[in-house]
Design an enzyme around this catalytic site. Structure first.
Site, PDB file in Angstrom:
ATOM      1  N   PHE B 237       0.860  -1.200   0.000  1.00 37.75           N
ATOM      2  CA  PHE B 237       0.000   0.000   0.000  1.00 37.75           C
ATOM      3  C   PHE B 237       0.887   1.238   0.000  1.00 37.75           C
ATOM      4  O   PHE B 237       1.743   1.394   0.870  1.00 37.75           O
ATOM      5  CB  PHE B 237      -0.921   0.025   1.224  1.00 37.75           C
ATOM      6  CG  PHE B 237      -1.903   1.177   1.197  1.00 37.75           C
ATOM      7  CD1 PHE B 237      -3.176   1.002   0.685  1.00 37.75           C
ATOM      8  CD2 PHE B 237      -1.536   2.440   1.648  1.00 37.75           C
ATOM      9  CE1 PHE B 237      -4.083   2.061   0.617  1.00 37.75           C
ATOM     10  CE2 PHE B 237      -2.427   3.510   1.582  1.00 37.75           C
ATOM     11  CZ  PHE B 237      -3.706   3.305   1.075  1.00 37.75           C
ATOM     12  N   LYS B 374       2.281  10.296   8.440  1.00 43.26           N
ATOM     13  CA  LYS B 374       1.578   9.766   9.623  1.00 43.26           C
ATOM     14  C   LYS B 374       2.146  10.306  10.944  1.00 43.26           C
ATOM     15  O   LYS B 374       1.945  11.467  11.257  1.00 43.26           O
ATOM     16  CB  LYS B 374       1.614   8.240   9.582  1.00 43.26           C
ATOM     17  CG  LYS B 374       0.629   7.668   8.535  1.00 43.26           C
ATOM     18  CD  LYS B 374       0.314   6.211   8.822  1.00 43.26           C
ATOM     19  CE  LYS B 374      -0.535   5.568   7.762  1.00 43.26           C
ATOM     20  NZ  LYS B 374      -1.943   5.510   8.147  1.00 43.26           N
ATOM     21  N   THR B 399       2.635  24.593  -5.012  1.00 40.05           N
ATOM     22  CA  THR B 399       2.456  25.848  -4.278  1.00 40.05           C
ATOM     23  C   THR B 399       2.988  25.757  -2.851  1.00 40.05           C
ATOM     24  O   THR B 399       3.848  26.530  -2.447  1.00 40.05           O
ATOM     25  CB  THR B 399       0.975  26.258  -4.239  1.00 40.05           C
ATOM     26  OG1 THR B 399       0.528  26.510  -5.568  1.00 40.05           O
ATOM     27  CG2 THR B 399       0.778  27.528  -3.408  1.00 40.05           C
TER      28      THR B 399
END
Lengths: 516, 516
Positions: B237, B374, B399
């Site tokens: 993942f 995280k 940005t």
């Protein structure tokens, strides 16, 4: 601490905040130098709002050194050891920056009409936002950051409804929250793909086939929707990650060497200015563009499930189109069952004289999704149709799904914007600025070409044949301005930019073009 | 405000903060209810650190209602009008949550070993982090958010060096900052593509061809690098946006209906537990996996320029591999000139008993890039080779490029983690917990299968045949736990999880499996 007794914002900071500034060495440190202290003074003076929101601002820019000056250069050299500094425009000292003015370590104080690539809404060290930033609620949001899809706070609905959703575009009463413009757009694209595939499949109750389940894991059709695309416009900009970059068509340097999806692009109308002198050919350019969109929708070998468009192509050079064009685009997308995603990342939050730029279009029905970021200081997409929620949970999901701390800040931005009626003021100031720029353009032929953004608040641009030099020279005359596209000088003042600031800007612009 | 006089953290909050809490109604409001006030009391008592960091925590979980209880349900119903609530696990009241305990609006107080999908490092309402969150520096970072690539603050180098870079993996002294795991990975991928294409082109000084410039704008090769890929592992993942999702191979529900790149996947070794009883076949599984990686590198029709791998596949079900496997992977990637990106989004910041999980591998040379998010509360990728900076500015850019407010928070997390030696403590507590879980597994056959994570701190998991019911029942016994993969129960306590918390967890786990 000197208390300056001129007019200021009428919403006072809490006594506790002021007391803390008066008694805490660490708090004082941040406010001791530069004009930030004056903001607090102004905000706590209790006087009615004066014509200028920021009374503690410098009267004019101060340019002490070349930019970067010696102190800035030393800092950049140090930073370059660990962080790529080649795109640095100027270093800033945000403890000293204030209102419309950005200050650098060498003491240069520039009127900032670039505003962090159009992302500062209400000025540096805005007292109302500083108050929100120092609230216990903000501290909790920073420290107790939730996985919003799994463990939202009990007051998340209220935070949304009093903030992000309070300014939701008409007809779009739901939101998926995100972190920045790129993921706002990409999650909107994901919603579009899931919506379309679900419709083609026969509705939300139809289960995925075994083939879809298996092929999705191998990145292959039919499970992975290689058979669908997002249509964007040439010279458009929608972000820098892999999906958003596939719709970005600004410059090769943004796209080179990055894999991209085989998605179609239509020509954005290339209008000629002044608009009223080129009405006929501009209408033709818009009709041609719409015809191309329809052709791509009906015949591109990877058909689009959505069209994404900016109200004003911003990074691409401030390219405008008429409300009629956008109404035509809405009609076309509806005719062909394709979603319309309006990317308001740069145009949103007031700068065009409406809260959302697409309000200028008088659409008979709203866009399907509207994305936002930048001046909102948070991000996401609005939508209205419940069918845009995918048919199962965890299809549109990630760990953080935005940031409640930034959502609180947007709420404070919304409140302050409404309290001071800053969107309407921006429309007024924009009209003032545009008229003066028209006069300047007439006085200096060839220097302010294709002046555009009339009636669009302060979202104004023009072309200059020596654009890069123009921007460098502007700093010498005390103004920080950004460019976009090939030759555009784009003005992106904050919502607290007033006529007095416009006069300073205009004076600097004239100096630039009269001292080549 | 009651001041509780038991031992607390030795770093006292500033007197000003305490005074503000004592005098400001708004500040008091956030601390008035629940145990948060006790943190402040503990932190300001000046006593030496006791064995438990959080003295104000509840002694044990409190379960008052079903979850969601009536108050939570009312909130969820309201929230659902504007925000998709189908993935809600439980609603939380973060003003009352404290330390290892999450509290909901119905007063249920659960020991939280899921910790916002492994993203809370030091407990709810951590006093040291609250102090940082209420600092003037944080307020400035929130309000004066820069476009970091263009206008970094004068102290950005210092903030990086005393925070994000202070804990940089060995050999990786530079950083590109990002917002969350997905864009951290995607910007790392972009760096890998640009690096490889630059090498193939003949070096950084070789200019792009006209064909490359033109084709890039049409999303076609050779300008868009359709000819290259990122290799990932099955059941891995790496995020949910278009590029990261193309490397994510967790579950169809994460991927269905989203276009994906034709990138290769290798089988991740499927180890058998306990490891010491299956040494030979596990070694074979790892050798097979490495052989497949090499085959894909040398023969896949879209050859990879990088391999991305998690030290422990987390969302995929806590799948481990040996240090030897990862050393082999490093050797293979070097042999074939392919970059190695280690995705430490979930494994990083201490939970495995090392600050970075890949420190367990004793690599002879560092990975090329390491991504994080995280528990860092900010995100980005570390790298060491200066050639990973693209050859021109604005190629790797956006940005905001991260968020200095979150970078300040990470610095405070690093300081607190070091001050209390929490990574070493996590290794100790993990060993304690693992040994007790081994005993529990032996006592209840079939309930704690494939127990894994030995020597990996508290990064521990096991399988249960009725996993979803298991997680629901755990709440009844006062523990909030997450699942992953098909049948894994994954433990993701915070770094302040101690032996006493482990005992409470173990008791609840035993209740779950003895009351089916």
């Amino acid at each position: 601490m000197a208390i300056l007794r001129h007019g200021g914002a009428s919403q006072a900071l809490s006594a506790a905040t002021v007391r803390r500034l008066a008694t805490s060495p660490s708090a004082r440190q941040a406010f001791a130098q530069g004009p930030a202290r004056q903001a607090v003074a102004a905000a706590t003076s209790g006087a009615r709002m004066a014509s200028s929101y920021y009374k503690g601002e410098p009267d004019a820019p101060i340019v002490k050194t070349d930019i970067p000056g010696p102190k800035s250069q030393a800092n950049i050299t140090k930073l370059n050891e660990v962080f790529d500094t080649r795109s640095i425009n100027m270093l800033a000292d945000y403890t000293k920056s204030f209102g419309n003015y950005i200050v650098d370590p060498d003491g240069n104080t520039l009127l900032d009409v670039y505003a962090q690539i159009a992302s500062i809404p209400l000025g540096y060290n805005n007292p109302a936002l500083l108050k929100e930033a120092q609230s216990p609620e903000m501290a909790s949001a920073l420290v107790n950051r939730p996985a919003l899809g799994n463990f939202p706070s009990h007051d998340w609905a209220e935070i949304l409804e009093t903030g992000i959703l309070k300014v939701a575009p008409k007809g779009l009463n739901q939101v998926f929250t995100a972190m920045a413009g790129s993921d706002a757009n990409e999650t909107a694209y994901k919603a579009a793909f899931m919506y379309r595939r679900q419709r083609d499949r026969g509705g939300p109750a139809v289960e995925f086939t075994a083939e879809e389940l298996e092929s999705s894991m191998n990145n292959q059709a039919p499970g992975a929707a290689q058979q669908l695309s997002i249509l964007s416009f040439k010279t458009g900009f929608h972000g820098r990650l892999f999906g958003s970059l596939s719709t970005t068509r600004s410059k090769p340097i943004h796209k080179l060497d990055i894999p991209a999806f085989d998605w179609p692009q239509a020509t954005f109308p290339q209008l000629k200015y002044p608009l009223d002198q080129h009405a006929e050919e501009n209408a033709r350019a818009e009709a041609d563009s719409l015809a191309e969109v329809e052709r791509l929708i009906t015949s591109y070998h990877v058909p689009p499930c959505a069209v994404v468009v900016e109200p004003i192509q911003s990074e691409g050079g401030d390219n405008h189109a008429s409300p009629a064009f956008f109404r035509g685009l809405r009609a076309l997308t509806q005719k062909h069952g394709v979603l319309l995603i309006v990317d308001e990342v740069q145009t949103g939050v007031g700068a065009t004289g409406r809260f959302w730029a697409h309000e200028h279009w008088d659409l008979p029905s709203p866009p399907d999704m509207v994305t936002f970021s930048k001046k909102a200081q948070t991000a996401g997409y609005y939508f209205g149709d419940p069918a845009l929620r995918p048919n199962k949970p965890y299809r549109q999901f990630n760990t953080w799904m935005g940031d409640p701390a930034r959502a609180l800040l947007f709420r404070a931005i919304v409140r302050e914007t409404e309290r001071l009626d800053l969107v309407r003021r921006t429309a007024q100031v924009g009209d003032y600025l545009f008229a003066k720029l028209e006069a300047l353009a007439a006085k200096h032929p060839g220097q302010f070409e294709n002046l555009r953004g009339k009636g669009q608040g302060t979202f104004i641009a023009f072309d200059n044949p020596r654009r890069d030099d123009f921007l460098k020279k502007a700093k010498k005359f005390g103004v920080n301005i950004g460019g976009s596209g090939q030759s555009a000088v784009r003005l992106r003042p904050m919502l607290i930019f007033e006529e007095s600031h416009a006069d300073i800007l205009l004076e600097a612009l004239e100096k630039v073009v009269t001292t080549w």
